[in-house]
Design a protein around this motif. Structure first.
Motif, short mmCIF file in Angstrom:
data_model
loop_
_atom_site.label_atom_id
_atom_site.label_comp_id
_atom_site.label_asym_id
_atom_site.label_seq_id
_atom_site.Cartn_x
_atom_site.Cartn_y
_atom_site.Cartn_z
N MET A 1 3.75 -13.76 -6.17
CA MET A 1 3.10 -15.07 -6.23
C MET A 1 3.87 -16.03 -7.14
SD MET A 1 -0.82 -16.07 -7.23
CE MET A 1 -0.69 -15.52 -8.94
N TYR A 2 4.30 -15.55 -8.30
CA TYR A 2 4.99 -16.42 -9.25
C TYR A 2 6.43 -16.68 -8.82
CZ TYR A 2 0.92 -15.23 -12.03
OH TYR A 2 -0.37 -15.06 -12.46
N ILE A 3 7.05 -15.71 -8.16
CA ILE A 3 8.40 -15.93 -7.63
C ILE A 3 8.38 -17.03 -6.58
CG2 ILE A 3 10.26 -14.90 -6.27
CD1 ILE A 3 9.63 -12.25 -7.67
N LEU A 4 7.35 -17.02 -5.72
CA LEU A 4 7.23 -18.06 -4.69
C LEU A 4 6.94 -19.42 -5.32
CD1 LEU A 4 5.24 -16.04 -2.01
CD2 LEU A 4 7.59 -16.87 -1.82
N ILE A 5 6.18 -19.44 -6.40
CA ILE A 5 5.93 -20.70 -7.11
C ILE A 5 7.24 -21.26 -7.66
CG2 ILE A 5 4.86 -21.71 -9.18
CD1 ILE A 5 2.47 -19.84 -8.69
N SER A 6 8.07 -20.37 -8.20
CA SER A 6 9.37 -20.82 -8.71
C SER A 6 10.27 -21.31 -7.58
CB SER A 6 10.05 -19.69 -9.50
OG SER A 6 10.38 -18.61 -8.65
N CYS A 7 10.18 -20.67 -6.40
CA CYS A 7 10.94 -21.14 -5.24
C CYS A 7 10.49 -22.54 -4.83
CB CYS A 7 10.75 -20.18 -4.07
SG CYS A 7 11.62 -18.61 -4.25
N ASN B 1 -6.10 -7.24 2.04
CA ASN B 1 -5.60 -5.86 2.04
C ASN B 1 -5.05 -5.48 0.66
OD1 ASN B 1 -5.76 -5.11 5.04
ND2 ASN B 1 -4.60 -7.03 5.08
N PRO B 2 -5.90 -5.50 -0.37
CA PRO B 2 -5.41 -5.30 -1.73
C PRO B 2 -4.76 -3.94 -1.98
CG PRO B 2 -7.81 -5.19 -1.65
CD PRO B 2 -7.36 -5.69 -0.32
N LEU B 3 -5.22 -2.90 -1.28
CA LEU B 3 -4.65 -1.56 -1.47
C LEU B 3 -3.23 -1.46 -0.94
CD1 LEU B 3 -7.75 0.67 -0.59
CD2 LEU B 3 -6.94 -0.06 -2.85
N LYS B 4 -2.89 -2.32 0.01
CA LYS B 4 -1.55 -2.30 0.60
C LYS B 4 -0.63 -3.36 0.00
CE LYS B 4 -3.16 -0.62 5.10
NZ LYS B 4 -3.19 -0.89 6.57
N TYR B 5 -1.15 -4.13 -0.95
CA TYR B 5 -0.40 -5.29 -1.45
C TYR B 5 0.94 -4.89 -2.06
CZ TYR B 5 0.85 -9.44 -4.10
OH TYR B 5 1.52 -10.52 -4.62
N HIS B 6 0.93 -3.92 -2.98
CA HIS B 6 2.17 -3.58 -3.69
C HIS B 6 3.17 -2.87 -2.79
CE1 HIS B 6 0.79 -4.92 -7.58
NE2 HIS B 6 -0.35 -4.29 -7.39
N LYS B 7 2.72 -2.29 -1.68
CA LYS B 7 3.65 -1.70 -0.73
C LYS B 7 4.19 -2.74 0.25
CE LYS B 7 1.73 2.98 -0.75
NZ LYS B 7 1.14 4.07 0.07
N THR B 8 3.34 -3.73 0.56
CA THR B 8 3.73 -4.76 1.54
C THR B 8 4.57 -5.86 0.90
OG1 THR B 8 1.70 -4.34 2.78
CG2 THR B 8 2.86 -6.39 3.25
N MET B 9 4.15 -6.33 -0.27
CA MET B 9 4.82 -7.46 -0.91
C MET B 9 5.70 -6.98 -2.06
SD MET B 9 3.71 -9.87 0.99
CE MET B 9 4.27 -11.33 0.14
N THR B 10 6.78 -6.33 -1.71
CA THR B 10 7.74 -5.88 -2.71
C THR B 10 8.77 -6.98 -2.96
OG1 THR B 10 9.22 -4.92 -1.06
CG2 THR B 10 7.46 -3.51 -1.91
N SER B 11 9.57 -6.77 -4.01
CA SER B 11 10.60 -7.76 -4.34
C SER B 11 11.62 -7.89 -3.21
CB SER B 11 11.32 -7.35 -5.63
OG SER B 11 10.41 -7.32 -6.71
N LYS B 12 11.98 -6.77 -2.59
CA LYS B 12 12.94 -6.81 -1.49
C LYS B 12 12.38 -7.57 -0.29
CE LYS B 12 15.45 -2.57 -2.63
NZ LYS B 12 15.86 -1.22 -2.16
N VAL B 13 11.09 -7.33 0.00
CA VAL B 13 10.46 -8.02 1.14
C VAL B 13 10.39 -9.52 0.88
CG1 VAL B 13 8.30 -8.31 2.41
CG2 VAL B 13 9.15 -6.01 1.90
N ILE B 14 9.98 -9.90 -0.31
CA ILE B 14 9.90 -11.33 -0.65
C ILE B 14 11.27 -11.98 -0.58
CG2 ILE B 14 9.55 -12.91 -2.59
CD1 ILE B 14 7.01 -12.23 -1.21
N THR B 15 12.28 -11.30 -1.12
CA THR B 15 13.64 -11.84 -1.06
C THR B 15 14.10 -12.02 0.38
OG1 THR B 15 14.19 -10.76 -3.16
CG2 THR B 15 16.03 -11.47 -1.77
N LEU B 16 13.81 -11.02 1.23
CA LEU B 16 14.19 -11.11 2.64
C LEU B 16 13.51 -12.28 3.32
CD1 LEU B 16 15.63 -9.90 5.11
CD2 LEU B 16 13.59 -8.46 5.47
N TYR B 17 12.20 -12.46 3.08
CA TYR B 17 11.46 -13.58 3.67
C TYR B 17 12.04 -14.92 3.23
CZ TYR B 17 7.73 -10.41 5.22
OH TYR B 17 7.01 -9.43 5.84
N ILE B 18 12.36 -15.03 1.94
CA ILE B 18 12.89 -16.29 1.41
C ILE B 18 14.25 -16.60 2.03
CG2 ILE B 18 13.76 -17.42 -0.67
CD1 ILE B 18 11.60 -15.89 -2.23
#
Length: 315
Positions: A57-63, A126-143
């Motif tokens: 969330m904060y990485i996307l805010i910085s983006c 989907n809070p239980l899947k959040y840390h598996k779904t929204m990893t740093s690598k995934v966020i970087t790839l999306y960006i």
């Protein structure tokens, strides 16, 4: 005039009407630009300095802050030069560079807001899947994908616009826009440009907007079934994003609607709305997130050595 040419320069025609106010306008423009730089740099500094804020969330805010700085830098320095200039001339290459920067910013703003909406959707639905779904690598790839698409789509649109023969050089705006150049064309059909503009607008504005609305409908349904405490926490993290989305949507819609409408009667209103999508998000986004998200607000207060009067400790 049937035979068009490739002019080396374009002329901004609006500045001559406000030449007597140029020093006042420079002061206002510099004030706004420096405010944008200050607010967004503070957000970036806080997010990257604090390891606890190295979350999606904060990485996307910085983006979002990086993108706002990118768009503002493509607009304000050139605007100040044109306000002080006696000729208000911009070279053909500089004009297309400005178009590329401003519209790449506009496209990226929506894609980043879409990623932020998806992040909140996964975190709440989907809070239980959040840390598996929204990893740093995934966020970087999306960006990276979002950035590449913005650069490619605008590069393609400018490629078609730059090939058009033009019968004029006057641009009745404060900056170069794709449509203001396309409308100067003559002797050839602009249907390809219109189709390209429609595709780019659909894929970068309307589809992301629909996706964001869909995610928040799903979030609203989940919140209605949850406890009051859960709804409060969800609203606290979602409200800044909703405000940013609504603010940018209104501003960009005004620019799209007015870009093809010229009227001397509403010249002032047209000027204000034409730059609103560049100014308002860049000013208000860091304020919205800095004031509404406790973690960012806490570290900003500590940054300015005001932690003693704050309700949040620095550590």
């Amino acid at each position: 005039m049937e035979n068009g040419t490739m002019p080396s320069y374009f002329y901004f025609t609006l500045f001559k009407d406000f030449f007597h106010l140029r020093y006042f306008l420079v002061i206002v423009t510099l004030s706004v630009y420096f405010s944008i730089l200050l607010f967004n740099v503070i957000i970036l500094y806080v997010v990257f300095k604090e390891r606890r804020l190295h979350e999606p969330m904060y990485i996307l805010i910085s983006c979002l802050s990086v993108n706002d700085l990118f768009g503002s830098t493509g607009f304000f320095p050139r605007l100040i030069i044109d306000i002080l200039s006696n000729t208000n001339v911009i070279s053909r290459s500089a004009c297309f560079v400005q178009i590329y920067i401003i519209y790449t910013y506009a496209i990226s703003e929506y894609t980043i807001l879409s990623l932020m909406a998806y992040d909140r959707y996964v975190a709440i639905c989907n809070p239980l899947k959040y840390h598996k779904t929204m990893t740093s690598k995934v966020i970087t790839l999306y960006i990276v994908i979002a950035s590449l698409y913005a650069m490619f789509s605008m590069g393609l649109a400018i490629f078609f616009s730059a090939r058009l023969p033009l019968c004029g050089t006057d641009i009745a705006r404060l900056y170069c826009s794709n449509w203001s150049v396309v409308r100067l064309s003559c002797g050839v059909s602009t249907s390809t440009n219109n189709i390209m503009g429609f595709l780019v607008t659909t894929t970068t504005v309307f589809l992301p907007a629909l996706f964001i609305l869909y995610t928040y409908v799903k979030i609203l349904i989940i919140c209605q079934k949850s406890s009051k405490e859960f709804r409060g926490k969800a609203l606290q993290t979602c409200l800044p994003h909703i405000v940013s989305f609504v603010n940018y949507s209104i501003a960009s819609f005004c620019d799209i609607a007015l870009s093809r409408y010229d009227s001397d009667k509403y010249k002032i209103a047209g000027i204000v709305f034409s730059v609103e999508f560049l100014v308002l998000p860049a000013v208000f986004n860091p304020l919205i997130y800095g004031l509404n998200l406790p973690e960012i607000r806490k570290h900003i207060l500590c940054l300015f050595r005001r932690s003693k009067i704050a309700h949040f400790p620095c550590k």
